[in-house]
Design a protein around this motif. Structure first.
Motif, PDB file in Angstrom:
ATOM      1  N   LEU B  48       0.969  -1.133   0.015  1.00  0.00           N
ATOM      2  CA  LEU B  48      -0.106  -0.037   0.170  1.00  0.00           C
ATOM      3  C   LEU B  48       0.742   1.318   0.078  1.00  0.00           C
ATOM      4  N   ALA B  50       0.713   5.440   0.275  1.00  0.00           N
ATOM      5  CA  ALA B  50      -0.047   6.680   0.548  1.00  0.00           C
ATOM      6  C   ALA B  50       0.824   7.727   0.182  1.00  0.00           C
ATOM      7  N   HIS B  79      -3.617   2.959   9.976  1.00  0.00           N
ATOM      8  CA  HIS B  79      -3.677   2.296   8.868  1.00  0.00           C
ATOM      9  C   HIS B  79      -2.130   1.766   8.479  1.00  0.00           C
ATOM     10  N   LEU B 114     -12.985   4.011   4.114  1.00  0.00           N
ATOM     11  CA  LEU B 114     -11.608   3.458   3.701  1.00  0.00           C
ATOM     12  C   LEU B 114     -11.240   2.447   2.511  1.00  0.00           C
ATOM     13  N   LYS B 115     -12.111   1.549   2.254  1.00  0.00           N
ATOM     14  CA  LYS B 115     -12.123   0.649   1.622  1.00  0.00           C
ATOM     15  C   LYS B 115     -12.143   1.021   0.095  1.00  0.00           C
ATOM     16  N   SER B 116     -13.020   2.127  -0.220  1.00  0.00           N
ATOM     17  CA  SER B 116     -13.190   2.682  -1.561  1.00  0.00           C
ATOM     18  C   SER B 116     -12.801   4.064  -1.915  1.00  0.00           C
ATOM     19  N   LYS B 117     -12.478   4.733  -0.998  1.00  0.00           N
ATOM     20  CA  LYS B 117     -12.240   6.099  -1.450  1.00  0.00           C
ATOM     21  C   LYS B 117     -10.972   6.674  -0.875  1.00  0.00           C
ATOM     22  N   ALA B 118     -10.335   6.067   0.287  1.00  0.00           N
ATOM     23  CA  ALA B 118      -9.071   6.712   0.827  1.00  0.00           C
ATOM     24  C   ALA B 118      -7.948   6.940  -0.120  1.00  0.00           C
ATOM     25  N   PRO B 119      -7.148   7.688   0.008  1.00  0.00           N
ATOM     26  CA  PRO B 119      -6.154   7.896  -0.819  1.00  0.00           C
ATOM     27  C   PRO B 119      -4.990   7.099  -0.681  1.00  0.00           C
ATOM     28  N   PHE B 120      -5.034   5.652  -1.131  1.00  0.00           N
ATOM     29  CA  PHE B 120      -4.187   4.601  -0.877  1.00  0.00           C
ATOM     30  C   PHE B 120      -3.942   4.193  -2.353  1.00  0.00           C
ATOM     31  N   TRP B 121      -2.952   3.625  -2.834  1.00  0.00           N
ATOM     32  CA  TRP B 121      -2.843   2.713  -3.840  1.00  0.00           C
ATOM     33  C   TRP B 121      -2.369   1.556  -3.580  1.00  0.00           C
ATOM     34  N   LYS B 122      -2.858   0.388  -4.178  1.00  0.00           N
ATOM     35  CA  LYS B 122      -2.917  -0.772  -3.725  1.00  0.00           C
ATOM     36  C   LYS B 122      -2.240  -1.784  -4.835  1.00  0.00           C
ATOM     37  N   PRO B 135     -10.895  -0.175  -6.670  1.00  0.00           N
ATOM     38  CA  PRO B 135     -11.794  -0.680  -5.545  1.00  0.00           C
ATOM     39  C   PRO B 135     -12.924  -1.424  -6.381  1.00  0.00           C
TER      40      PRO B 135
END
Lengths: 79, 149
Positions: B48, B50, B79, B114-122, B135
């Motif tokens: 992940l 951020a 997180h 957190l699962k759909s919109k939070a600024p993370f790149w997975k 997502p």
């Protein structure tokens, strides 16, 4: 010099995550980056890619000051 | 309220003890811990990314909304970022309220965000290589449950 940051798949396309670019405007910076690397230029203009200047999302063109942090953010995946 | 990112594994139990301590008027604490799945060997590790500063600030805005909407006493979100092995905790959310319904609902609301919109790149690393993940439709559908009409 603006400090450019790439996130997610954008840094894979470019092969770098952070660098300094001397451009007075965001539009000029995009032109400069796509002139050097057409694949990156296309990825930066891709659907859902947002730009943050000093951590604030902006739309359209904007002037860049010395030390402005320019972040290109591909669609966010959530955690 | 606390919103933090960490590169290091954490112990959800210790976080719950710390969050619950000294709350003589709170009444209810709800928590959620998300754990990285192995997907039957398809995922060797999760990575992940951020945007430090921006990511915490964006999550903080949603935590503020949750606090106002559900009348929370407090919220804590931790997180993970960086490489995460299957079985390790990825996210911990704790909500404190006077009554249980608000605490449960706020926790659920925060996780859908957190699962759909939070600024993370997975990125998922599997036996065949790595791929960036976006997502799922289910994640987006979950978020629409909270639209105010």
């Amino acid at each position: 010099m603006a400090r450019v940051l790439l996130f997610g798949r954008l840094s894979d396309v470019a092969g770098w995550r952070e660098r300094q670019v001397d451009s007075p405007f965001l539009s000029a910076l995009r032109a400069e980056l796509s002139g050097e690397d057409a694949a990156l230029g296309e990825a930066l203009a891709g659907k859902g890619v947002q730009v943050a200047l000093d951590q604030v999302i902006v739309r359209g063109d904007a002037a860049l000051n010395a030390g402005t942090e320019v972040a290109f953010l591909p669609p966010m995946s959530g955690g | 309220m606390s919103v933090r990112l960490t590169f290091d594994p954490f112990d959800p139990g210790a976080l719950l003890s710390e969050f619950s301590r000294g709350r003589s008027e709170t009444g209810a604490v709800a928590t959620f811990t998300g754990i990285a799945r192995a997907e039957a060997g398809a995922t060797v590790a999760l990575e992940l990314e951020a945007y430090p500063g921006f990511t915490e600030a964006e999550i903080g805005k949603v935590a503020d909304r949750a606090r106002a909407r559900f009348g929370l006493d407090d919220v804590a979100i931790l997180h993970r970022v960086g490489k995460i092995a299957p079985g390790e905790a990825v996210v911990f959310v704790a909500t404190a309220a006077r009554h249980r319904r608000a605490a449960f609902e706020a926790c659920d609301f925060l996780m859908d965000y957190l699962k759909s919109k939070a600024p993370f790149w997975k990125k998922e690393q599997g036996p065949g290589g790595a791929r960036w993940v976006e997502p799922t439709d289910q994640d987006h559908a979950d978020l629409t449950r909270w639209e105010e009409t």
